[in-house]
Design an enzyme around this catalytic site. Structure first.
Site, PDB file in Angstrom:
ATOM      1  N   TYR A  30       0.846  -1.201   0.000  1.00 13.05           N
ATOM      2  CA  TYR A  30       0.000   0.000   0.000  1.00 13.05           C
ATOM      3  C   TYR A  30       0.877   1.245   0.000  1.00 13.05           C
ATOM      4  CZ  TYR A  30      -3.495  -3.429   1.336  1.00 13.05           C
ATOM      5  OH  TYR A  30      -4.319  -4.531   1.364  1.00 13.05           O
ATOM      6  N   ASN A  53     -12.506  -1.038  -5.162  1.00 13.01           N
ATOM      7  CA  ASN A  53     -12.062  -1.271  -6.525  1.00 13.01           C
ATOM      8  C   ASN A  53     -13.166  -1.752  -7.461  1.00 13.01           C
ATOM      9  OD1 ASN A  53     -10.835  -2.098  -8.854  1.00 13.01           O
ATOM     10  ND2 ASN A  53      -9.970  -3.935  -7.940  1.00 13.01           N
ATOM     11  N   CYS A  61      -6.036  -6.301  -7.107  1.00 13.80           N
ATOM     12  CA  CYS A  61      -5.852  -5.706  -5.788  1.00 13.80           C
ATOM     13  C   CYS A  61      -5.341  -6.725  -4.772  1.00 13.80           C
ATOM     14  CB  CYS A  61      -7.156  -5.081  -5.318  1.00 13.80           C
ATOM     15  SG  CYS A  61      -8.599  -6.083  -5.611  1.00 13.80           S
ATOM     16  N   HIS A  62      -5.469  -8.022  -5.089  1.00 16.01           N
ATOM     17  CA  HIS A  62      -5.000  -9.053  -4.156  1.00 16.01           C
ATOM     18  C   HIS A  62      -3.478  -9.117  -4.107  1.00 16.01           C
ATOM     19  CE1 HIS A  62      -5.311 -11.037  -8.104  1.00 16.01           C
ATOM     20  NE2 HIS A  62      -4.218 -11.667  -7.725  1.00 16.01           N
ATOM     21  N   GLU A  88      -0.763 -18.024  -7.464  1.00 16.98           N
ATOM     22  CA  GLU A  88       0.134 -17.304  -8.378  1.00 16.98           C
ATOM     23  C   GLU A  88       1.589 -17.582  -8.055  1.00 16.98           C
ATOM     24  OE1 GLU A  88      -0.977 -13.241  -8.726  1.00 16.98           O
ATOM     25  OE2 GLU A  88      -2.863 -13.791  -9.656  1.00 16.98           O
TER      26      GLU A  88
END
Length: 105
Positions: A30, A53, A61-62, A88
């Site tokens: 952030y 979002n 955003c994750h 991921e």
DNA sequence: CTATTGACGACAT
DNA sequence: CATGTCGCCAATA
């Protein structure tokens, strides 16, 4: 009738743009985004913007976590956020990113 | 306009 | 290492 477009403010637009540039398998913070958009003290406001979002999941955003390596929050549930990140290729243990310092952009 | 809220950060305990 | 406090900023009531 017309769809009501959620008008995004400039600040939010900048946040989404910066977030969208995070590559898969990596993360950002952030605070990092806050600096990138020119408001280095607005990490909290950045989180607020991501929370609302409207471009999810187009805007990943994750992939935004806290500066101390903890996952932070997620509108879809923190557990879900962890799950997606692991998918991921991001290692997470006890709610913290393992190789955080190496995958943060 | 002021008050409240919140996906944060750094530091103190 | 876990929890609490203060400071920070933008959106919303």
């Amino acid at each position: 009738m017309k769809n009501k477009e959620h008008k995004t403010s400039q600040f939010q637009d900048l946040v989404y743009m910066a977030t969208a540039s995070i590559p898969r398998g990596k993360v950002s913070t952030y605070s990092n985004i806050a600096q990138k958009i020119g408001s280095p003290r607005s990490a909290r406001a950045v989180g607020n913007a991501l929370n609302r979002n409207p471009f999810a999941p187009k805007v990943p955003c994750h992939r935004v976590v806290r500066s101390d390596g903890s996952v932070g929050g997620f509108a879809g549930g923190k557990g879900n956020k962890i799950k997606i990140l692991k998918k991921e290729g991001v290692e997470i243990t006890a709610g913290k990113l393992v190789e955080f310092r190496k995958i943060v952009v």
